[in-house]
Write a protein that holds these residues in place. Structure first.
Motif, PDB file in Angstrom:
ATOM      1  N   GLY A 161      33.427  15.323  19.855  1.00 15.36           N
ATOM      2  CA  GLY A 161      32.781  16.607  19.625  1.00 15.36           C
ATOM      3  C   GLY A 161      31.323  16.536  19.288  1.00 15.36           C
ATOM      4  N   HIS A 162      30.670  15.374  19.422  1.00 13.79           N
ATOM      5  CA  HIS A 162      29.296  15.271  18.953  1.00 13.79           C
ATOM      6  C   HIS A 162      28.552  14.168  19.695  1.00 13.79           C
ATOM      7  CE1 HIS A 162      26.019  16.029  16.291  1.00 13.79           C
ATOM      8  NE2 HIS A 162      26.071  14.858  15.677  1.00 13.79           N
ATOM      9  N   VAL A 163      27.215  14.322  19.783  1.00 17.96           N
ATOM     10  CA  VAL A 163      26.351  13.251  20.281  1.00 17.96           C
ATOM     11  C   VAL A 163      25.121  13.154  19.393  1.00 17.96           C
ATOM     12  CG1 VAL A 163      27.096  13.407  22.694  1.00 17.96           C
ATOM     13  CG2 VAL A 163      25.145  14.752  21.934  1.00 17.96           C
ATOM     14  N   PHE A 164      24.545  11.965  19.338  1.00 18.80           N
ATOM     15  CA  PHE A 164      23.320  11.738  18.575  1.00 18.80           C
ATOM     16  C   PHE A 164      22.626  10.527  19.178  1.00 18.80           C
ATOM     17  CE2 PHE A 164      26.985   9.896  16.459  1.00 18.80           C
ATOM     18  CZ  PHE A 164      26.612   8.573  16.232  1.00 18.80           C
ATOM     19  N   CYS A 165      21.613  10.004  18.514  1.00 18.82           N
ATOM     20  CA  CYS A 165      20.827   8.901  19.050  1.00 18.82           C
ATOM     21  C   CYS A 165      20.891   7.677  18.158  1.00 18.82           C
ATOM     22  CB  CYS A 165      19.353   9.306  19.183  1.00 18.82           C
ATOM     23  SG  CYS A 165      18.934   9.930  20.820  1.00 18.82           S
ATOM     24  N   ARG A 166      20.642   6.527  18.770  1.00 22.11           N
ATOM     25  CA  ARG A 166      20.432   5.304  18.022  1.00 22.11           C
ATOM     26  C   ARG A 166      19.137   4.667  18.500  1.00 22.11           C
ATOM     27  NH1 ARG A 166      24.697   2.566  19.365  1.00 22.11           N
ATOM     28  NH2 ARG A 166      23.767   0.860  20.538  1.00 22.11           N
ATOM     29  N   ILE A 167      18.391   4.101  17.572  1.00 15.68           N
ATOM     30  CA  ILE A 167      17.105   3.492  17.890  1.00 15.68           C
ATOM     31  C   ILE A 167      17.158   2.002  17.529  1.00 15.68           C
ATOM     32  CG2 ILE A 167      15.812   5.634  17.557  1.00 15.68           C
ATOM     33  CD1 ILE A 167      14.966   4.500  14.789  1.00 15.68           C
ATOM     34  N   PRO A 168      16.133   1.223  17.903  1.00 17.35           N
ATOM     35  CA  PRO A 168      16.140  -0.204  17.554  1.00 17.35           C
ATOM     36  C   PRO A 168      16.363  -0.426  16.063  1.00 17.35           C
ATOM     37  CG  PRO A 168      14.378   0.259  19.103  1.00 17.35           C
ATOM     38  CD  PRO A 168      14.971   1.592  18.729  1.00 17.35           C
ATOM     39  N   ARG A 171      19.696   1.985  13.909  1.00 17.53           N
ATOM     40  CA  ARG A 171      19.599   3.140  13.021  1.00 17.53           C
ATOM     41  C   ARG A 171      19.971   4.397  13.788  1.00 17.53           C
ATOM     42  NH1 ARG A 171      14.531   4.948   9.115  1.00 17.53           N
ATOM     43  NH2 ARG A 171      15.581   6.765   8.204  1.00 17.53           N
ATOM     44  N   ASP A 172      20.911   5.151  13.261  1.00  9.75           N
ATOM     45  CA  ASP A 172      21.345   6.398  13.894  1.00  9.75           C
ATOM     46  C   ASP A 172      20.407   7.538  13.518  1.00  9.75           C
ATOM     47  OD1 ASP A 172      23.513   5.102  15.003  1.00  9.75           O
ATOM     48  OD2 ASP A 172      24.898   5.679  13.394  1.00  9.75           O
ATOM     49  N   ILE A 173      20.235   8.460  14.466  1.00  3.55           N
ATOM     50  CA  ILE A 173      19.411   9.642  14.226  1.00  3.55           C
ATOM     51  C   ILE A 173      20.214  10.877  14.583  1.00  3.55           C
ATOM     52  CG2 ILE A 173      17.348  10.908  14.923  1.00  3.55           C
ATOM     53  CD1 ILE A 173      15.930   8.306  15.311  1.00  3.55           C
ATOM     54  N   GLU A 174      20.429  11.742  13.589  1.00  6.04           N
ATOM     55  CA  GLU A 174      21.106  13.019  13.812  1.00  6.04           C
ATOM     56  C   GLU A 174      20.065  13.996  14.348  1.00  6.04           C
ATOM     57  OE1 GLU A 174      22.938  15.392  14.852  1.00  6.04           O
ATOM     58  OE2 GLU A 174      24.494  14.451  13.621  1.00  6.04           O
ATOM     59  N   THR A 175      20.047  14.169  15.655  1.00 13.15           N
ATOM     60  CA  THR A 175      18.947  14.913  16.294  1.00 13.15           C
ATOM     61  C   THR A 175      18.938  16.393  15.970  1.00 13.15           C
ATOM     62  OG1 THR A 175      20.289  15.099  18.314  1.00 13.15           O
ATOM     63  CG2 THR A 175      18.717  13.266  18.193  1.00 13.15           C
ATOM     64  N   THR A 176      20.044  16.932  15.454  1.00 13.92           N
ATOM     65  CA  THR A 176      20.089  18.369  15.142  1.00 13.92           C
ATOM     66  C   THR A 176      19.666  18.675  13.715  1.00 13.92           C
ATOM     67  OG1 THR A 176      22.414  18.197  14.519  1.00 13.92           O
ATOM     68  CG2 THR A 176      21.931  18.816  16.805  1.00 13.92           C
ATOM     69  N   SER A 188      22.013   5.109   6.831  1.00 12.62           N
ATOM     70  CA  SER A 188      23.388   4.640   7.016  1.00 12.62           C
ATOM     71  C   SER A 188      23.898   5.059   8.384  1.00 12.62           C
ATOM     72  CB  SER A 188      24.305   5.223   5.926  1.00 12.62           C
ATOM     73  OG  SER A 188      23.821   4.895   4.642  1.00 12.62           O
ATOM     74  N   PRO A 189      24.814   4.271   8.979  1.00 10.09           N
ATOM     75  CA  PRO A 189      25.368   4.660  10.273  1.00 10.09           C
ATOM     76  C   PRO A 189      26.122   5.981  10.179  1.00 10.09           C
ATOM     77  CG  PRO A 189      25.881   2.373   9.755  1.00 10.09           C
ATOM     78  CD  PRO A 189      25.333   2.997   8.503  1.00 10.09           C
ATOM     79  N   LEU A 190      26.058   6.776  11.227  1.00  6.02           N
ATOM     80  CA  LEU A 190      26.874   7.978  11.303  1.00  6.02           C
ATOM     81  C   LEU A 190      28.314   7.576  11.598  1.00  6.02           C
ATOM     82  CD1 LEU A 190      24.347  10.260  13.214  1.00  6.02           C
ATOM     83  CD2 LEU A 190      25.195  10.620  10.902  1.00  6.02           C
TER      84      LEU A 190
END
Length: 304
Positions: A161-168, A171-176, A188-190
């Motif tokens: 039910g969800h998507v987001f980003c990971r960077i070098p 590290r996870d990024i909750e784009t919303t 912290s990881p999502l």
């Protein structure tokens, strides 16, 4: 008849059984010729034959997948985004680390592009790009597109039910989440639940998937199953899309049966069975529909 009415919510709709429907879920500027002679969606599908984007950017592909099929409209959005990219580059220090670039891109995105409200049922990157609503899919696509302009590699990640980003640096990024970098949990990881890395084709599949969910909610089964088929062709491992495809054929069949269209209802269940012969609702609903069909024919037969 059991009717389940939940579509897996952006990514999940049951007394004969309607099935649950799930819901939702390199930026070089290029310009397409004003008259390509071929629908843009056909160009997109051709570009994705090898499972990746070779000719279109992620932004262009997402705009087309979201419904833009006019080259002038597409080029208008591409030009507007090119100006956004140029403004971002002016704000990027040459010495910025990947982590610093990630935060600069994020804050720039939420200050200059994602200025509207979060809306789970937002289905078009075009609307987010205009400063209207956004959701996790459109925000992730726009973040990845801007990050590419900042030479920042990113990976889209999905959980149910969800998507987001990971960077070098993983590290996870909750784009919303506009204040993501101000939160302590941002380091912290999502969710680790059923995480999958998505390539461009699989991320674009979410655009088609979300369009199908909107149509399913309106009872427009024919175009919804088309978009689900497109979504599955781009991401055959998306369990939500696969379940919704079966649920759509099941619920469409029940709607036809309720209207007395028994032959069509049975045909739809057969189409669904070809997708997943083990889907639990098909067999019992076919028995129920054939019983109704027999009763209807008996009621209409002339007496002795």
């Amino acid at each position: 008849m059991k009717r389940r009415t939940t579509w897996h919510a952006a990514w999940r709709s049951c007394a004969h059984t309607a099935a649950p429907l799930l819901l939702l879920v390199s930026c070089m500027t290029t310009f397409l010729p004003a008259a390509s002679g071929e629908p843009l969606e056909a160009l997109l599908r051709a570009d994705l034959l090898d499972g990746r984007l070779d000719d279109l950017t992620l932004l262009e592909a997402a705009l087309i997948a979201g419904g833009i099929d006019d080259t002038r409209a597409l080029n208008h959005h591409v030009e507007a985004f090119a100006r956004v990219e140029a403004a971002l580059r002016r704000e990027l220090p040459d010495t910025a680390s990947p982590q610093e670039r990630a935060e600069i891109v994020f804050r720039f995105l939420h200050t200059n592009v994602l200025t509207g409200p979060y809306a789970r049922d937002c289905m078009q990157v075009e609307r987010s790009l205009r400063g209207e609503e956004y959701n996790c899919v459109t925000a992730t696509i726009l973040y990845q597109s801007l990050a590419a302009a900042a030479d920042l590699p990113t990976i889209a990640v999905s959980t149910p039910g969800h998507v987001f980003c990971r960077i070098p640096g993983d590290r996870d990024i909750e784009t919303t989440c506009p204040d993501w970098f101000d939160r302590t949990e941002s380091v912290s990881p999502l969710s680790s639940r059923a995480r999958r890395d998505l390539n461009a084709a699989q991320l674009l599949a979410k655009v088609y998937y979300n369009r199908s969910v909107l149509l399913l909610g309106r009872g427009k089964f024919s175009p919804a199953t088309r978009y689900l088929s497109l979504s599955i062709s781009l991401d055959p491992h998306d369990a939500d899309a696969l379940e919704n495809q079966c649920a759509a054929y099941n619920n469409w069949a029940l709607e036809c049966a309720a209207a007395g269209q028994y032959a069509k209802a049975c045909s739809l269940l057969e189409q669904g069975r070809r997708i997943n012969p083990y889907y639990e609702h098909f067999a019992r609903n076919e028995r129920h529909i054939r019983l109704l069909w027999t009763q209807a024919e008996g009621a209409s037969a002339p007496g002795p």
